[in-house]
Write a protein that holds these residues in place. Structure first.
Motif, PDB file in Angstrom:
ATOM      1  N   ARG A  47       0.700  -0.912  -0.472  1.00  0.00           N
ATOM      2  CA  ARG A  47      -0.046   0.052  -0.147  1.00  0.00           C
ATOM      3  C   ARG A  47       1.077   1.157  -0.293  1.00  0.00           C
ATOM      4  O   ARG A  47       2.354   1.308   0.614  1.00  0.00           O
ATOM      5  CB  ARG A  47      -1.336  -0.309   1.112  1.00  0.00           C
ATOM      6  CG  ARG A  47      -1.972  -0.753   1.576  1.00  0.00           C
ATOM      7  CD  ARG A  47      -3.104  -0.967   2.904  1.00  0.00           C
ATOM      8  NE  ARG A  47      -2.038  -1.166   3.684  1.00  0.00           N
ATOM      9  CZ  ARG A  47      -2.301  -0.884   5.071  1.00  0.00           C
ATOM     10  NH1 ARG A  47      -3.397  -0.689   4.972  1.00  0.00           N
ATOM     11  NH2 ARG A  47      -1.368  -1.731   6.158  1.00  0.00           N
ATOM     12  N   PHE A  49       0.379   5.700   1.142  1.00  0.00           N
ATOM     13  CA  PHE A  49      -0.150   6.725   1.930  1.00  0.00           C
ATOM     14  C   PHE A  49      -0.108   8.175   1.578  1.00  0.00           C
ATOM     15  O   PHE A  49       1.711   8.278   1.223  1.00  0.00           O
ATOM     16  CB  PHE A  49      -0.259   6.803   3.328  1.00  0.00           C
ATOM     17  CG  PHE A  49      -0.842   4.801   4.148  1.00  0.00           C
ATOM     18  CD1 PHE A  49      -1.983   5.142   4.193  1.00  0.00           C
ATOM     19  CD2 PHE A  49      -0.160   3.969   3.995  1.00  0.00           C
ATOM     20  CE1 PHE A  49      -2.373   3.655   4.422  1.00  0.00           C
ATOM     21  CE2 PHE A  49      -0.290   2.895   4.906  1.00  0.00           C
ATOM     22  CZ  PHE A  49      -1.515   2.603   4.824  1.00  0.00           C
ATOM     23  N   ALA A  67      -4.336  11.687   5.262  1.00  0.00           N
ATOM     24  CA  ALA A  67      -3.682  10.757   4.572  1.00  0.00           C
ATOM     25  C   ALA A  67      -5.220   9.669   3.689  1.00  0.00           C
ATOM     26  O   ALA A  67      -6.062  10.331   3.787  1.00  0.00           O
ATOM     27  CB  ALA A  67      -3.099   9.987   5.428  1.00  0.00           C
ATOM     28  N   GLU A  69      -5.339   6.467   1.772  1.00  0.00           N
ATOM     29  CA  GLU A  69      -4.164   5.435   1.058  1.00  0.00           C
ATOM     30  C   GLU A  69      -4.735   4.610  -0.440  1.00  0.00           C
ATOM     31  O   GLU A  69      -6.133   4.529  -0.244  1.00  0.00           O
ATOM     32  CB  GLU A  69      -5.089   3.729   2.095  1.00  0.00           C
ATOM     33  CG  GLU A  69      -4.609   2.603   1.818  1.00  0.00           C
ATOM     34  CD  GLU A  69      -5.429   1.605   2.180  1.00  0.00           C
ATOM     35  OE1 GLU A  69      -5.150   0.577   2.866  1.00  0.00           O
ATOM     36  OE2 GLU A  69      -6.802   2.005   2.925  1.00  0.00           O
ATOM     37  N   TYR A  70      -3.443   4.388  -1.016  1.00  0.00           N
ATOM     38  CA  TYR A  70      -4.460   3.798  -2.381  1.00  0.00           C
ATOM     39  C   TYR A  70      -3.266   1.883  -2.136  1.00  0.00           C
ATOM     40  O   TYR A  70      -2.039   2.008  -1.571  1.00  0.00           O
ATOM     41  CB  TYR A  70      -2.821   4.119  -3.522  1.00  0.00           C
ATOM     42  CG  TYR A  70      -3.004   5.867  -3.548  1.00  0.00           C
ATOM     43  CD1 TYR A  70      -4.846   6.430  -4.437  1.00  0.00           C
ATOM     44  CD2 TYR A  70      -2.775   6.651  -2.469  1.00  0.00           C
ATOM     45  CE1 TYR A  70      -5.532   7.353  -4.547  1.00  0.00           C
ATOM     46  CE2 TYR A  70      -2.925   7.820  -2.949  1.00  0.00           C
ATOM     47  CZ  TYR A  70      -4.157   8.677  -3.545  1.00  0.00           C
ATOM     48  OH  TYR A  70      -4.529   9.501  -3.687  1.00  0.00           O
ATOM     49  N   ARG A  71      -4.276   1.600  -2.566  1.00  0.00           N
ATOM     50  CA  ARG A  71      -3.517  -0.335  -2.525  1.00  0.00           C
ATOM     51  C   ARG A  71      -4.346  -1.506  -4.116  1.00  0.00           C
ATOM     52  O   ARG A  71      -4.828  -0.181  -4.353  1.00  0.00           O
ATOM     53  CB  ARG A  71      -4.393  -1.042  -1.656  1.00  0.00           C
ATOM     54  CG  ARG A  71      -5.848  -0.844  -1.860  1.00  0.00           C
ATOM     55  CD  ARG A  71      -6.244  -1.279  -0.249  1.00  0.00           C
ATOM     56  NE  ARG A  71      -7.803  -1.988   0.065  1.00  0.00           N
ATOM     57  CZ  ARG A  71      -8.304  -2.785   0.051  1.00  0.00           C
ATOM     58  NH1 ARG A  71      -7.968  -4.819   0.296  1.00  0.00           N
ATOM     59  NH2 ARG A  71      -9.861  -2.625   0.157  1.00  0.00           N
ATOM     60  N   GLN A  83      -8.414   3.954  -3.554  1.00  0.00           N
ATOM     61  CA  GLN A  83      -8.444   4.274  -3.045  1.00  0.00           C
ATOM     62  C   GLN A  83      -9.503   4.746  -1.815  1.00  0.00           C
ATOM     63  O   GLN A  83     -10.806   3.985  -1.613  1.00  0.00           O
ATOM     64  CB  GLN A  83      -8.075   5.491  -3.560  1.00  0.00           C
ATOM     65  CG  GLN A  83      -9.218   7.026  -3.422  1.00  0.00           C
ATOM     66  CD  GLN A  83      -8.560   8.201  -4.438  1.00  0.00           C
ATOM     67  OE1 GLN A  83      -7.427   8.389  -5.082  1.00  0.00           O
ATOM     68  NE2 GLN A  83      -9.512   9.357  -4.062  1.00  0.00           N
ATOM     69  N   LEU A  86      -8.704   8.308   5.215  1.00  0.00           N
ATOM     70  CA  LEU A  86      -8.095   8.407   6.207  1.00  0.00           C
ATOM     71  C   LEU A  86      -8.008   9.132   7.357  1.00  0.00           C
ATOM     72  O   LEU A  86      -8.285   8.437   8.449  1.00  0.00           O
ATOM     73  CB  LEU A  86      -6.700   7.411   6.280  1.00  0.00           C
ATOM     74  CG  LEU A  86      -7.100   5.853   5.338  1.00  0.00           C
ATOM     75  CD1 LEU A  86      -5.388   5.423   5.634  1.00  0.00           C
ATOM     76  CD2 LEU A  86      -8.292   5.051   6.061  1.00  0.00           C
ATOM     77  N   ILE A  89      -2.786   9.692  10.373  1.00  0.00           N
ATOM     78  CA  ILE A  89      -2.104   8.104  10.900  1.00  0.00           C
ATOM     79  C   ILE A  89      -1.048   8.101  11.078  1.00  0.00           C
ATOM     80  O   ILE A  89      -0.268   9.354  10.561  1.00  0.00           O
ATOM     81  CB  ILE A  89      -2.465   7.552   9.432  1.00  0.00           C
ATOM     82  CG1 ILE A  89      -1.566   7.884   7.985  1.00  0.00           C
ATOM     83  CG2 ILE A  89      -4.271   6.879   8.972  1.00  0.00           C
ATOM     84  CD1 ILE A  89      -1.456   6.748   7.183  1.00  0.00           C
ATOM     85  N   ILE A  91       2.529   5.402  10.606  1.00  0.00           N
ATOM     86  CA  ILE A  91       3.245   4.643   9.803  1.00  0.00           C
ATOM     87  C   ILE A  91       4.393   3.892  10.225  1.00  0.00           C
ATOM     88  O   ILE A  91       5.237   4.679  10.952  1.00  0.00           O
ATOM     89  CB  ILE A  91       3.384   5.271   8.475  1.00  0.00           C
ATOM     90  CG1 ILE A  91       2.140   5.525   7.382  1.00  0.00           C
ATOM     91  CG2 ILE A  91       3.780   4.534   7.370  1.00  0.00           C
ATOM     92  CD1 ILE A  91       2.415   6.442   6.506  1.00  0.00           C
TER      93      ILE A  91
END
Length: 116
Positions: A47, A49, A67, A69-71, A83, A86, A89, A91
């Motif tokens: 993933r 961010f 943020a 999230e891209y996966r 996407q 969030l 976050i 990390i």
């Protein structure tokens, strides 16, 4: 999705350097230069961010605000990336595989000596 690919291209990669030059400027000063910059962080599960850099602790954990999230998706869909928003976050350093910062070439050169 083309946006994620283009976003990754426009970011500078921040290399970690264990043996920093003792004559280089203070690492805290360098990290302060990153405040509120757009940052793209990759993690070990694939993933990414994208968010605004908020802070980093002594252990190297990064906090991003606003943020996204891209996966990648495995099922067939019009976009190979999913996407989701969030917000704020953390990390962990242990999960981080890459870190890219949106900045000028001069700033890229000065950031190359940031500690991991």
């Amino acid at each position: 999705m083309a946006m994620e690919h283009d976003a990754e291209k426009s970011f500078s990669h921040v290399e970690s350097s264990e043996g920093s030059n003792p004559n280089s400027s203070n690492p805290v000063t360098k990290v302060r230069m990153l405040l509120f910059r757009r940052m793209l962080v990759g993690v070990s599960d694939g993933r990414f961010f994208l968010g605004s850099f908020h802070c980093m602790d002594k252990q190297g954990n990064i906090i991003l605000q606003d943020a996204v999230e891209y996966r990648s998706t495995r099922r067939s869909s019009p976009s190979p990336m999913e996407q989701r928003c969030l917000g704020l976050i953390l990390i962990p350093f242990s999960c981080r595989t890459s870190c890219h910062v949106d900045c000028s070439i001069e700033e890229q050169l000065s950031l190359l000596s940031l500690p991991g």
